[in-house]
Design a protein around this motif. Sequence first.
Motif, PDB file in Angstrom:
ATOM      1  N   GLY A   1      63.734  46.637  24.551  1.00  0.00           N
ATOM      2  CA  GLY A   1      62.734  46.977  25.640  1.00  0.00           C
ATOM      3  C   GLY A   1      62.910  48.403  26.140  1.00  0.00           C
ATOM      4  N   LEU A   2      64.204  48.823  26.274  1.00  0.00           N
ATOM      5  CA  LEU A   2      64.412  50.365  26.637  1.00  0.00           C
ATOM      6  C   LEU A   2      63.980  51.339  25.797  1.00  0.00           C
ATOM      7  CD1 LEU A   2      67.873  49.861  27.964  1.00  0.00           C
ATOM      8  CD2 LEU A   2      65.993  50.237  29.624  1.00  0.00           C
TER       9      LEU A   2
ATOM     10  N   GLY B   1      63.690  45.756  30.076  1.00  0.00           N
ATOM     11  CA  GLY B   1      63.696  47.013  29.370  1.00  0.00           C
ATOM     12  C   GLY B   1      62.393  47.622  29.264  1.00  0.00           C
TER      13      GLY B   1
ATOM     14  N   LEU C   1      67.349  43.760  26.027  1.00  0.00           N
ATOM     15  CA  LEU C   1      67.472  44.815  27.134  1.00  0.00           C
ATOM     16  C   LEU C   1      67.005  46.314  26.267  1.00  0.00           C
ATOM     17  CD1 LEU C   1      67.539  45.872  29.932  1.00  0.00           C
ATOM     18  CD2 LEU C   1      69.983  45.974  29.618  1.00  0.00           C
ATOM     19  N   LEU C   2      67.895  46.280  25.150  1.00  0.00           N
ATOM     20  CA  LEU C   2      67.861  47.572  24.385  1.00  0.00           C
ATOM     21  C   LEU C   2      66.540  47.869  23.796  1.00  0.00           C
ATOM     22  CD1 LEU C   2      71.601  47.817  22.590  1.00  0.00           C
ATOM     23  CD2 LEU C   2      70.590  49.248  24.587  1.00  0.00           C
TER      24      LEU C   2
ATOM     25  N   SER D   1      67.249  46.768  37.651  1.00  0.00           N
ATOM     26  CA  SER D   1      67.331  47.298  36.275  1.00  0.00           C
ATOM     27  C   SER D   1      68.692  47.753  36.122  1.00  0.00           C
ATOM     28  CB  SER D   1      66.578  48.015  35.673  1.00  0.00           C
ATOM     29  OG  SER D   1      65.112  47.339  35.849  1.00  0.00           O
TER      30      SER D   1
ATOM     31  N   CYS E   1      60.317  51.421  25.989  1.00  0.00           N
ATOM     32  CA  CYS E   1      59.378  51.986  27.191  1.00  0.00           C
ATOM     33  C   CYS E   1      59.951  53.593  27.316  1.00  0.00           C
ATOM     34  CB  CYS E   1      60.231  51.317  28.438  1.00  0.00           C
ATOM     35  SG  CYS E   1      59.790  51.854  30.210  1.00  0.00           S
TER      36      CYS E   1
ATOM     37  N   THR F   1      59.008  39.884  33.952  1.00  0.00           N
ATOM     38  CA  THR F   1      60.680  39.697  34.489  1.00  0.00           C
ATOM     39  C   THR F   1      61.055  38.578  35.130  1.00  0.00           C
ATOM     40  OG1 THR F   1      60.740  41.892  33.960  1.00  0.00           O
ATOM     41  CG2 THR F   1      62.706  40.909  35.014  1.00  0.00           C
TER      42      THR F   1
ATOM     43  N   GLY G   1      71.814  46.205  33.699  1.00  0.00           N
ATOM     44  CA  GLY G   1      72.253  47.167  32.993  1.00  0.00           C
ATOM     45  C   GLY G   1      73.999  47.322  32.955  1.00  0.00           C
TER      46      GLY G   1
ATOM     47  N   SER H   1      65.319  40.258  19.001  1.00  0.00           N
ATOM     48  CA  SER H   1      66.422  40.314  19.828  1.00  0.00           C
ATOM     49  C   SER H   1      67.460  39.260  19.169  1.00  0.00           C
ATOM     50  CB  SER H   1      66.389  40.344  21.104  1.00  0.00           C
ATOM     51  OG  SER H   1      65.216  41.303  21.748  1.00  0.00           O
TER      52      SER H   1
ATOM     53  N   THR I   1      61.677  49.520  32.553  1.00  0.00           N
ATOM     54  CA  THR I   1      62.954  50.493  33.138  1.00  0.00           C
ATOM     55  C   THR I   1      62.496  51.745  32.110  1.00  0.00           C
ATOM     56  OG1 THR I   1      64.286  48.763  33.411  1.00  0.00           O
ATOM     57  CG2 THR I   1      65.169  50.797  33.418  1.00  0.00           C
TER      58      THR I   1
END
Length: 480
Positions: A166-167, A429, A163-164, A273, A170, A185, A277, A142, A432
């Motif tokens: 991890g998203l 992420g 965040l992206l 989350s 997931c 977290t 976001g 990141s 979520t």
Amino acid sequence: MMPTAEPSAPVPEIVPSTPSMRTHEDWWSIYCGAFFLAVAFLAVWMAKPADLAEKISAGETVKVSSPLSRWLAFPGSWTSNPIDAFIKPATEKSPAMNVLPGMLGAFFAIGIVFGIAMQVRRGEGEKFLRAFPVVFLLAALSFVLAGQSLIKAYNLEYALWALLVGLVICNTIGTPDWLRPAVATEFYIKTGLVLLGAEVLMSRLLALGAPGVFVSWVCTPITLIATYIFGQRILKIESRSLNMVISADMSVCGVSAAIATAAACKAKKEELSLAIGLSLIFTVGMMVVMPAIINAVNMDQTLAGAWLGGTIDSTGAVAAAGALVGTQALETATTVKMIQNILIGVIAFGVSVYWVTFVERNPGGQRLGVGEIWKRFPRFIIGFFLASVVFSVLFSTLTGGPELIGAMTKGTTIPLRSWLFCLAFVSIGLETNFRELAPYLKGGKALTLYVVGQTLNLCLTLAMAWLMFRVIFREDLPTP
């Protein structure tokens, strides 16, 4: 004839006790944060020049640096070759430096301390240490993505990329169970907030005085309360905790306030989350658009800085936006944001009291007791306040205090806090799932709440900043 079995006694209801200081996450965030701060300060104190007092008395400029700074670093900028992110370019004052040792230092410092904490708390130290390297590598990725020159020019900071990253994992292959012990977290970000306390110095409050306090401490609670009421009475948002977390996130200081408020009102992870976001998306837009508007209308830098500091959620984004306007705007913006950050604990306590007193009641309609407020209150806020008070005192009373505390924060606590926050965003992420988030997005009420609340925040903060900095205290303002 078989004897009739006596009915079993009813199982007594288990009432949660006050969180244990040995196992509770909030207390351990204080312990870990205090350990990091103590080591950081002692390192600077032991490395300070022997003639520090004499040089300061003589009015000489004194340079103090932390010996730990080279062991705490993260990837930097690059243009076409990502490998360049791991080599800090040479400057007039320092040679080129490989940041890999600093990354390894951060890896071992966080991994060992948090591994011990996980072992004592839950007996999962080994599981954490097996999973942590992967989460750390995702955080490093990141930082690398955020360091690309074009991306950096648009101020798309590491939080968004973390965040992206991890998203994507997931919601495609899924977060594997073996990785979850290191997906911590709140533990990461609570410890980071304790470190942030050392940067929120009371001298910042005195730097702007009454104007800065009015902008930070009057507009913020008005915006939070008005947004929450709007969400309940106009939008009819079913989840009060979602309503409150979004309101606090948008009005106080983004993710930090969202985490503290979520703990106070027992919000679900999906709600947290969603709030984070929304905050990150709007932060990116505001940090680009607001400086452009300010420069287009040729707004006074002090007024512009107060407006930026009181409205943009992330401290890093505030600094980036202020720098796009000018030096005076940067200083005013960061100072107002730091003053606003002090409200994190106050807001968390207020939400705890309101939730226990008015939102949650016993089946008979009775309000919960004072003890429940203490159980609900986020303990890590205590660490945040203590760090702020202790280092404010050291800053003001020690000979060379500003130089020592400045070296400590710049060389140690800021890079360490950045890693902790990045790990937290990656974890968000990884936790979520869009399918679980979908019900909270239904009808667009959450988005509407954020847009309306942020619009109120922008207008109210600008009006208050103009009143304070351009009308009432105009004669006391520094020249841009």
